[in-house]
Design a protein around this motif. Structure first.
Motif, PDB file in Angstrom:
ATOM      1  N   LEU A  43       0.824  -1.208   0.000  1.00  0.00           N
ATOM      2  CA  LEU A  43       0.000   0.000   0.000  1.00  0.00           C
ATOM      3  C   LEU A  43       0.858   1.259   0.000  1.00  0.00           C
ATOM      4  CD1 LEU A  43      -2.994  -0.622   2.439  1.00  0.00           C
ATOM      5  CD2 LEU A  43      -3.113  -0.046   0.010  1.00  0.00           C
ATOM      6  N   VAL A  44       1.914   1.243   0.812  1.00  0.00           N
ATOM      7  CA  VAL A  44       2.795   2.411   0.894  1.00  0.00           C
ATOM      8  C   VAL A  44       3.490   2.650  -0.445  1.00  0.00           C
ATOM      9  CG1 VAL A  44       4.863   3.347   1.989  1.00  0.00           C
ATOM     10  CG2 VAL A  44       3.138   2.191   3.382  1.00  0.00           C
ATOM     11  N   VAL A  45       4.018   1.576  -1.042  1.00  0.00           N
ATOM     12  CA  VAL A  45       4.694   1.706  -2.339  1.00  0.00           C
ATOM     13  C   VAL A  45       3.702   2.158  -3.409  1.00  0.00           C
ATOM     14  CG1 VAL A  45       5.895   0.426  -4.158  1.00  0.00           C
ATOM     15  CG2 VAL A  45       6.460   0.007  -1.761  1.00  0.00           C
ATOM     16  N   HIS A  46       2.514   1.566  -3.394  1.00  0.00           N
ATOM     17  CA  HIS A  46       1.476   1.922  -4.364  1.00  0.00           C
ATOM     18  C   HIS A  46       1.054   3.381  -4.195  1.00  0.00           C
ATOM     19  CE1 HIS A  46      -1.479   0.947  -7.348  1.00  0.00           C
ATOM     20  NE2 HIS A  46      -2.511   1.213  -6.557  1.00  0.00           N
ATOM     21  N   LEU A  47       0.966   3.814  -2.954  1.00  0.00           N
ATOM     22  CA  LEU A  47       0.593   5.199  -2.680  1.00  0.00           C
ATOM     23  C   LEU A  47       1.663   6.162  -3.180  1.00  0.00           C
ATOM     24  CD1 LEU A  47      -1.207   7.343  -1.370  1.00  0.00           C
ATOM     25  CD2 LEU A  47      -0.071   6.863   0.809  1.00  0.00           C
ATOM     26  N   LEU A  48       2.922   5.822  -2.936  1.00  0.00           N
ATOM     27  CA  LEU A  48       4.012   6.687  -3.389  1.00  0.00           C
ATOM     28  C   LEU A  48       3.991   6.832  -4.911  1.00  0.00           C
ATOM     29  CD1 LEU A  48       6.935   5.475  -1.087  1.00  0.00           C
ATOM     30  CD2 LEU A  48       5.691   7.643  -0.949  1.00  0.00           C
ATOM     31  N   GLY A  49       3.769   5.717  -5.599  1.00  0.00           N
ATOM     32  CA  GLY A  49       3.713   5.772  -7.056  1.00  0.00           C
ATOM     33  C   GLY A  49       2.511   6.549  -7.555  1.00  0.00           C
ATOM     34  N   ASN A  50       1.359   6.266  -6.981  1.00  0.00           N
ATOM     35  CA  ASN A  50       0.129   6.929  -7.423  1.00  0.00           C
ATOM     36  C   ASN A  50       0.066   8.391  -7.016  1.00  0.00           C
ATOM     37  OD1 ASN A  50      -0.687   4.588  -8.599  1.00  0.00           O
ATOM     38  ND2 ASN A  50      -2.543   4.328  -7.396  1.00  0.00           N
ATOM     39  N   LEU A 210      -3.494   8.730   7.317  1.00  0.00           N
ATOM     40  CA  LEU A 210      -2.624   9.305   6.292  1.00  0.00           C
ATOM     41  C   LEU A 210      -2.717   8.518   4.988  1.00  0.00           C
ATOM     42  CD1 LEU A 210      -0.459  11.414   5.606  1.00  0.00           C
ATOM     43  CD2 LEU A 210       1.260   9.792   6.436  1.00  0.00           C
ATOM     44  N   ILE A 211      -2.617   7.190   5.092  1.00  0.00           N
ATOM     45  CA  ILE A 211      -2.662   6.354   3.891  1.00  0.00           C
ATOM     46  C   ILE A 211      -4.029   6.446   3.213  1.00  0.00           C
ATOM     47  CG2 ILE A 211      -2.610   3.969   3.062  1.00  0.00           C
ATOM     48  CD1 ILE A 211      -0.510   3.395   5.237  1.00  0.00           C
ATOM     49  N   ALA A 212      -5.084   6.227   3.997  1.00  0.00           N
ATOM     50  CA  ALA A 212      -6.433   6.268   3.420  1.00  0.00           C
ATOM     51  C   ALA A 212      -6.778   7.673   2.929  1.00  0.00           C
ATOM     52  CB  ALA A 212      -7.457   5.801   4.451  1.00  0.00           C
ATOM     53  N   GLY A 213      -6.345   8.691   3.680  1.00  0.00           N
ATOM     54  CA  GLY A 213      -6.659  10.068   3.306  1.00  0.00           C
ATOM     55  C   GLY A 213      -6.017  10.482   1.996  1.00  0.00           C
TER      56      GLY A 213
END
Length: 230
Positions: A43-50, A210-213
């Protein structure tokens, strides 16, 4: 007589130990923690990319093109991710059923007195919401038969109130799930002490928000901002 070595016996013994470990409540919780950690890291990696989505269509399309240029590595990562999901779902359902059988009536405790939180009470159901969102995302985005720029597809999706609303609802479920999942991860890793349990709980909640937001900001921008991915 000496002991007879049976071919394949070490493997059989190993499988027996693995089955016994997976059959225990503690073992299942450790497996849930390990698979959950893998999914959280994704999720963290996906969030950073997106997050390149916040810098406009050109940056986001460049990121997507670079990602797809790593086709072999991407497929390997997808297989690993699928295994993490299947393990997490299977053991999550098992733990849910075990808990329901062991405690048909929920404990009458409140969060303020140190009892269960909304995240812990809804783990199974928020997991179902996440699964529904994941399947919808895979069908409509990941496997979409669309040969245009990915930014156009995402912009078109999030301009639709129903689609954007479903993403927002699903990501709220993700935040709720993570708020307890991250806390449980600390406990499974043995990070547990009265002096800093409160801090760990707040840290898990903050990370979940933070992640969901940040993920939720994407459909919100697509829904309310005309300049989204322009």
């Amino acid at each position: 007589m000496g002991s007879v070595l049976v071919p394949g016996q070490p493997r059989g013994v190993t499988m027996h130990v693995v089955r016994r470990f997976c059959g225990t409540s503690v073992g299942r919780k450790y497996i849930m923690a390990a698979s959950g950690l893998g999914l959280a890291l994704f999720l963290v990696v996906h969030l950073l990319g997106n997050s390149t989505i916040f810098f406009g269509a050109t940056t986001f399309n460049s990121y997507a093109a670079h990602l797809h240029s790593l086709a072999a590595l991407l497929r390997l990562a997808e297989i690993g991710l699928l295994l993490f999901f299947l393990v997490h779902i299977a053991f999550g359902v098992t733990l849910f059923v075990d808990n329901r059988q062991a405690r048909p009536q929920p404990y009458a405790v409140s969060t303020s007195s140190g009892g269960r939180t909304p995240g812990s009470r809804t783990m199974f159901y928020s997991g179902l919401v996440i699964l529904a969102l994941l399947l919808f995302h895979l069908i409509t985005v990941h496997f979409a038969d669309d040969h245009g720029a990915i930014s156009l597809l995402i912009r078109r999706h999030f301009a639709n109130p129903w689609i954007a609303g479903f993403y927002i609802f699903g990501l709220a479920g993700l935040g709720l799930h993570l708020s307890h999942g991250l806390w449980s991860l600390w406990q499974s890793l043995g990070i547990n002490h009265p002096l800093y349990n409160n801090l760990l709980g707040r840290g898990a909640l903050l990370a979940a928000l933070l992640i969901a937001g940040l993920f939720m900001a994407m459909p919100l921008l697509g829904l309310f901002w005309d300049g989204f991915l322009r």
